[in-house]
Design a protein around this motif. Sequence first.
Motif, PDB file in Angstrom:
ATOM      1  N   LEU A   1      43.017  42.821  23.415  1.00  0.00           N
ATOM      2  CA  LEU A   1      42.248  44.055  23.574  1.00  0.00           C
ATOM      3  C   LEU A   1      42.895  45.039  24.543  1.00  0.00           C
ATOM      4  CD1 LEU A   1      38.644  42.521  23.780  1.00  0.00           C
ATOM      5  CD2 LEU A   1      39.671  43.728  21.837  1.00  0.00           C
ATOM      6  N   THR A   2      43.894  44.586  25.309  1.00  0.00           N
ATOM      7  CA  THR A   2      44.543  45.464  26.297  1.00  0.00           C
ATOM      8  C   THR A   2      46.031  45.631  26.009  1.00  0.00           C
ATOM      9  OG1 THR A   2      44.889  43.589  27.785  1.00  0.00           O
ATOM     10  CG2 THR A   2      42.875  44.884  28.111  1.00  0.00           C
ATOM     11  N   ASN A   3      46.410  45.434  24.746  1.00  0.00           N
ATOM     12  CA  ASN A   3      47.814  45.606  24.332  1.00  0.00           C
ATOM     13  C   ASN A   3      48.764  44.719  25.123  1.00  0.00           C
ATOM     14  OD1 ASN A   3      47.194  47.669  22.391  1.00  0.00           O
ATOM     15  ND2 ASN A   3      46.982  49.124  24.085  1.00  0.00           N
ATOM     16  N   GLY A   4      48.298  43.519  25.451  1.00  0.00           N
ATOM     17  CA  GLY A   4      49.143  42.550  26.119  1.00  0.00           C
ATOM     18  C   GLY A   4      49.337  42.786  27.600  1.00  0.00           C
ATOM     19  N   ILE A   5      48.586  43.728  28.186  1.00  0.00           N
ATOM     20  CA  ILE A   5      48.787  44.111  29.583  1.00  0.00           C
ATOM     21  C   ILE A   5      47.814  43.419  30.520  1.00  0.00           C
ATOM     22  CG2 ILE A   5      48.755  46.051  31.202  1.00  0.00           C
ATOM     23  CD1 ILE A   5      49.575  47.841  28.823  1.00  0.00           C
ATOM     24  N   GLY A   6      46.567  43.328  30.126  1.00  0.00           N
ATOM     25  CA  GLY A   6      45.502  42.871  31.004  1.00  0.00           C
ATOM     26  C   GLY A   6      44.693  44.044  31.524  1.00  0.00           C
ATOM     27  N   ALA A   7      43.574  43.753  32.167  1.00  0.00           N
ATOM     28  CA  ALA A   7      42.668  44.803  32.642  1.00  0.00           C
ATOM     29  C   ALA A   7      43.160  45.390  33.962  1.00  0.00           C
ATOM     30  CB  ALA A   7      41.269  44.239  32.812  1.00  0.00           C
ATOM     31  N   ASP A   8      42.874  46.667  34.162  1.00  0.00           N
ATOM     32  CA  ASP A   8      43.168  47.306  35.451  1.00  0.00           C
ATOM     33  C   ASP A   8      42.261  46.752  36.542  1.00  0.00           C
ATOM     34  OD1 ASP A   8      45.073  49.707  34.691  1.00  0.00           O
ATOM     35  OD2 ASP A   8      43.462  49.675  33.197  1.00  0.00           O
ATOM     36  N   VAL A   9      41.004  46.491  36.166  1.00  0.00           N
ATOM     37  CA  VAL A   9      40.009  45.988  37.112  1.00  0.00           C
ATOM     38  C   VAL A   9      39.213  44.883  36.416  1.00  0.00           C
ATOM     39  CG1 VAL A   9      37.929  46.540  38.446  1.00  0.00           C
ATOM     40  CG2 VAL A   9      39.795  48.210  38.300  1.00  0.00           C
ATOM     41  N   VAL A  10      38.943  43.809  37.133  1.00  0.00           N
ATOM     42  CA  VAL A  10      37.987  42.810  36.674  1.00  0.00           C
ATOM     43  C   VAL A  10      36.899  42.705  37.738  1.00  0.00           C
ATOM     44  CG1 VAL A  10      37.584  40.379  36.115  1.00  0.00           C
ATOM     45  CG2 VAL A  10      39.675  41.513  35.330  1.00  0.00           C
ATOM     46  N   MET A  11      35.653  42.655  37.295  1.00  0.00           N
ATOM     47  CA  MET A  11      34.519  42.570  38.215  1.00  0.00           C
ATOM     48  C   MET A  11      33.719  41.325  37.906  1.00  0.00           C
ATOM     49  SD  MET A  11      31.608  45.443  39.088  1.00  0.00           S
ATOM     50  CE  MET A  11      32.691  46.381  40.151  1.00  0.00           C
ATOM     51  N   GLU A  12      33.610  40.429  38.895  1.00  0.00           N
ATOM     52  CA  GLU A  12      32.876  39.173  38.744  1.00  0.00           C
ATOM     53  C   GLU A  12      31.433  39.383  39.189  1.00  0.00           C
ATOM     54  OE1 GLU A  12      30.601  36.236  40.067  1.00  0.00           O
ATOM     55  OE2 GLU A  12      31.873  36.972  41.705  1.00  0.00           O
ATOM     56  N   LEU A  13      30.496  39.201  38.248  1.00  0.00           N
ATOM     57  CA  LEU A  13      29.078  39.432  38.522  1.00  0.00           C
ATOM     58  C   LEU A  13      28.227  38.258  38.050  1.00  0.00           C
ATOM     59  CD1 LEU A  13      28.966  43.180  37.377  1.00  0.00           C
ATOM     60  CD2 LEU A  13      29.106  42.318  39.713  1.00  0.00           C
ATOM     61  N   THR A  14      28.821  37.079  37.976  1.00  0.00           N
ATOM     62  CA  THR A  14      28.131  35.939  37.386  1.00  0.00           C
ATOM     63  C   THR A  14      27.459  35.039  38.414  1.00  0.00           C
ATOM     64  OG1 THR A  14      30.073  34.504  37.517  1.00  0.00           O
ATOM     65  CG2 THR A  14      29.860  35.890  35.545  1.00  0.00           C
ATOM     66  N   GLY A  15      28.054  34.918  39.598  1.00  0.00           N
ATOM     67  CA  GLY A  15      27.586  33.922  40.561  1.00  0.00           C
ATOM     68  C   GLY A  15      28.091  32.526  40.244  1.00  0.00           C
ATOM     69  N   VAL A  16      29.018  32.402  39.303  1.00  0.00           N
ATOM     70  CA  VAL A  16      29.591  31.115  38.903  1.00  0.00           C
ATOM     71  C   VAL A  16      31.001  31.007  39.479  1.00  0.00           C
ATOM     72  CG1 VAL A  16      30.268  29.655  36.960  1.00  0.00           C
ATOM     73  CG2 VAL A  16      28.237  31.120  36.780  1.00  0.00           C
ATOM     74  N   PRO A  17      31.271  30.041  40.372  1.00  0.00           N
ATOM     75  CA  PRO A  17      32.597  29.946  40.987  1.00  0.00           C
ATOM     76  C   PRO A  17      33.745  29.877  39.986  1.00  0.00           C
ATOM     77  CG  PRO A  17      31.053  28.579  42.187  1.00  0.00           C
ATOM     78  CD  PRO A  17      30.324  29.074  40.971  1.00  0.00           C
ATOM     79  N   ALA A  18      33.539  29.185  38.864  1.00  0.00           N
ATOM     80  CA  ALA A  18      34.607  29.062  37.869  1.00  0.00           C
ATOM     81  C   ALA A  18      35.005  30.419  37.288  1.00  0.00           C
ATOM     82  CB  ALA A  18      34.173  28.121  36.749  1.00  0.00           C
ATOM     83  N   ALA A  19      34.072  31.352  37.248  1.00  0.00           N
ATOM     84  CA  ALA A  19      34.386  32.694  36.744  1.00  0.00           C
ATOM     85  C   ALA A  19      35.391  33.386  37.660  1.00  0.00           C
ATOM     86  CB  ALA A  19      33.113  33.529  36.625  1.00  0.00           C
ATOM     87  N   PHE A  20      35.266  33.143  38.962  1.00  0.00           N
ATOM     88  CA  PHE A  20      36.213  33.729  39.909  1.00  0.00           C
ATOM     89  C   PHE A  20      37.626  33.227  39.642  1.00  0.00           C
ATOM     90  CE2 PHE A  20      38.592  33.452  43.880  1.00  0.00           C
ATOM     91  CZ  PHE A  20      38.573  34.781  44.293  1.00  0.00           C
ATOM     92  N   ALA A  21      37.757  31.926  39.428  1.00  0.00           N
ATOM     93  CA  ALA A  21      39.073  31.361  39.145  1.00  0.00           C
ATOM     94  C   ALA A  21      39.655  31.921  37.849  1.00  0.00           C
ATOM     95  CB  ALA A  21      38.982  29.841  39.074  1.00  0.00           C
ATOM     96  N   GLU A  22      38.794  32.190  36.879  1.00  0.00           N
ATOM     97  CA  GLU A  22      39.253  32.718  35.595  1.00  0.00           C
ATOM     98  C   GLU A  22      39.694  34.171  35.695  1.00  0.00           C
ATOM     99  OE1 GLU A  22      37.126  33.648  31.328  1.00  0.00           O
ATOM    100  OE2 GLU A  22      36.955  31.615  32.151  1.00  0.00           O
ATOM    101  N   GLY A  23      39.048  34.919  36.587  1.00  0.00           N
ATOM    102  CA  GLY A  23      39.246  36.361  36.611  1.00  0.00           C
ATOM    103  C   GLY A  23      40.677  36.817  36.775  1.00  0.00           C
ATOM    104  N   ILE A  24      41.457  36.112  37.608  1.00  0.00           N
ATOM    105  CA  ILE A  24      42.822  36.587  37.861  1.00  0.00           C
ATOM    106  C   ILE A  24      43.714  36.472  36.627  1.00  0.00           C
ATOM    107  CG2 ILE A  24      42.695  36.123  40.342  1.00  0.00           C
ATOM    108  CD1 ILE A  24      44.490  33.656  39.808  1.00  0.00           C
ATOM    109  N   HIS A  25      43.319  35.644  35.673  1.00  0.00           N
ATOM    110  CA  HIS A  25      44.083  35.511  34.434  1.00  0.00           C
ATOM    111  C   HIS A  25      43.884  36.721  33.516  1.00  0.00           C
ATOM    112  CE1 HIS A  25      45.200  31.213  35.011  1.00  0.00           C
ATOM    113  NE2 HIS A  25      44.063  31.188  35.709  1.00  0.00           N
TER     114      HIS A  25
END
Length: 364
Positions: free
Chosen positions: A243-267
Amino acid sequence: MKGKVAVMTEPEKMIFEEYDLPKAGQGSILVRVTRTNVCGSELHIWKGLHPTKKSGVMGHEMVGEIVELGEGVTTDFAGQPVQVGDRIAATYFLTCRKCKQCLQGYFNLCENAYEYWSKEAHEYPHFHGSFATHYYIHPDQYFYKVPGNIPDEVAAGANCAISQVYFGIEKSGLKYGDTIVIQGAGGLGLNATAIAKMFGAKVIVIDSLPNRLELAKRFGADETVSMDQYKTLEERVEKIMTLTNGIGADVVMELTGVPAAFAEGIHLIKSAGKYISIGNISPGKLTEFDPGLMTRKNISIMGLIRYEPWYLYKSLKFLSLNIDKFPFSEILACDYTLDDVSKALDASFNRGVTRASIGVEQIN
């Protein structure tokens, strides 16, 4: 006259207590609560997961009508004249403008932020939280008049959910044409979606619940990613890259309260992108994390708690301008009364509702 306040005696146990209504002291305001919402941080308290608050008055997202103005209060913090009967929303924390954090410009980190919120109900002026018939606003508590076209249930969320994500998006430096991935389509995520669209961003929302993802589209999401469809981290990363042409997002915002989501975000972030974490607020909840990936991608990570108090004013203006554009009221389940506080908390924790909203009836 008396008022009623909900008091948590210990996690998952609630009682109600009645107190004489306090007089509004100098610089203070007594408000009659008309609507109060259940925020995610209330759920942490309710389940005993908050790092400091284990009992006491609960509730902070609210809107109410002025019952009494203390000496010297003639305007709100934007300079708008106020009088008895006006609807107002207030920040749920204090901003003293005198402590070390405030003097260094970190107004969201005021050392006196929770001076009254942490008190027990028997301590005057009793009405420290919004799960009550009344609420006491102190001199260092920013408050603003609510525009007439904003319904109570929507206005009640302005002082936390909307102001919090507005603050986070501006701190991220999100620009027109950027892509933002929002992890979580609860109350915070849906409001963040609408605000990010105001900034002119491409918005991608990740969640597991189909009804939340459908609602995210109505809040302006350009794309949604279902965790039920894309079950693994690798599958979700591949989808975001597509969805980002192979680049990744400019910004990711974690709003879940789930620690595993934080670890996933940097990917999910591009090189030199920014990661804003707001949802995870309970210390001691751990997850595996790849610091080498963070370093090699040169990612900036920012954790944010609360917001600069004038963001409440900005949020109320945003709501007033967009009240007919986005279905704000549909985030909320509004069938709860003050006596149903425990039910509202449990339904929210079990994800039976996106955000529970409590209508407050006054006692005789």
